[in-house]
Design a protein around this motif. Sequence first.
Motif, mmCIF file in Angstrom:
data_model
loop_
_atom_site.group_PDB
_atom_site.id
_atom_site.type_symbol
_atom_site.label_atom_id
_atom_site.label_comp_id
_atom_site.label_asym_id
_atom_site.label_seq_id
_atom_site.Cartn_x
_atom_site.Cartn_y
_atom_site.Cartn_z
ATOM 1 N N TYR A 176 0.840 -1.189 0.000
ATOM 2 C CA TYR A 176 0.000 0.000 0.000
ATOM 3 C C TYR A 176 0.883 1.249 0.000
ATOM 4 O O TYR A 176 2.033 1.208 0.482
ATOM 5 N N PRO A 177 0.373 2.360 -0.523
ATOM 6 C CA PRO A 177 1.192 3.563 -0.669
ATOM 7 C C PRO A 177 1.852 4.058 0.612
ATOM 8 O O PRO A 177 2.956 4.630 0.566
ATOM 9 N N ASP A 178 1.203 3.857 1.771
ATOM 10 C CA ASP A 178 1.793 4.379 3.011
ATOM 11 C C ASP A 178 3.023 3.596 3.459
ATOM 12 O O ASP A 178 3.676 3.967 4.439
ATOM 13 N N THR A 179 3.364 2.518 2.742
ATOM 14 C CA THR A 179 4.582 1.768 3.060
ATOM 15 C C THR A 179 5.731 2.140 2.122
ATOM 16 O O THR A 179 6.817 1.569 2.225
ATOM 17 N N LEU A 180 5.499 3.081 1.216
ATOM 18 C CA LEU A 180 6.495 3.428 0.215
ATOM 19 C C LEU A 180 7.321 4.639 0.631
ATOM 20 O O LEU A 180 6.828 5.535 1.318
ATOM 21 N N SER A 181 8.554 4.680 0.174
ATOM 22 C CA SER A 181 9.368 5.880 0.338
ATOM 23 C C SER A 181 8.914 6.917 -0.681
ATOM 24 O O SER A 181 8.126 6.615 -1.595
ATOM 25 N N GLY A 182 9.416 8.142 -0.559
ATOM 26 C CA GLY A 182 9.048 9.192 -1.505
ATOM 27 C C GLY A 182 9.412 8.845 -2.931
ATOM 28 O O GLY A 182 8.624 9.059 -3.864
ATOM 29 N N GLY A 183 10.598 8.277 -3.110
ATOM 30 C CA GLY A 183 11.038 7.890 -4.444
ATOM 31 C C GLY A 183 10.208 6.760 -5.027
ATOM 32 O O GLY A 183 9.877 6.769 -6.218
ATOM 33 N N GLU A 184 9.859 5.796 -4.181
ATOM 34 C CA GLU A 184 9.035 4.679 -4.647
ATOM 35 C C GLU A 184 7.638 5.155 -5.039
ATOM 36 O O GLU A 184 7.095 4.736 -6.066
#
Length: 225
Positions: free
Chosen positions: A129-137
């Motif tokens: 899910y998006p909240d597990t991603l870094s800014g670059g990811e």
Amino acid sequence: MSYFEANNISKLWDNFSISLSFEAEQASMTCIVGPSGCGKSTTLRLIAGLEKTSEKMLIKLDDKDITNEKAGKRNIGLVSQNAALFLNMKVKDNVAYGLACRGINRKEREKEALKYLELFNLEGFADRYPDTLSGGEAQRVALARTLIVKPKLILFDEPFSALDAPLRKKLALEIKNLQKEISFTGIMVTHDINEAKNIADKIILMRAGKKEWEGKSENFFENMI
């Protein structure tokens, strides 16, 4: 005849105005650079149909006049600083969202989404899910979501400005390589001169709402700003 033509891109306020014209070739990357407040982002919004012009202007894309088309009908993708992913959707569903809106069946759109995730080195991220991603990811996912629907033109509004310098450089290189690989046409706004020189075929320098210089990236010098 150029693939993209913008004649008299314009906006008028009480104490400021934007007015410029330029063209872009198919499968090329054009970067618009200039000091903060010179009108770069508003220029993109006018092209995308998200801002109303104050004057008569003409925008043509792939030999079609899109000046009066609604934003959603222009076949233009927009990537901004904020990835704006749907937090309740898995990464693969974020990427496939545009295909779902076009009525593509789940099996086909998931297959296509996985292909685009691979293009951005995001294999294994499909079920996150998006909240597990870094800014670059997250920005890579946003780029994949834009590219998957194959828009005729992609506008990039400071897409890497929230990232640190090494990651900005890495993502810019990825975009340049991908742009040549799948031959999309792009117009990017950036405040980073080195980024523009590394990614662009052509650079446009804006100052105070006007085009001050236009030419090949190798002929642009930092002291022009």
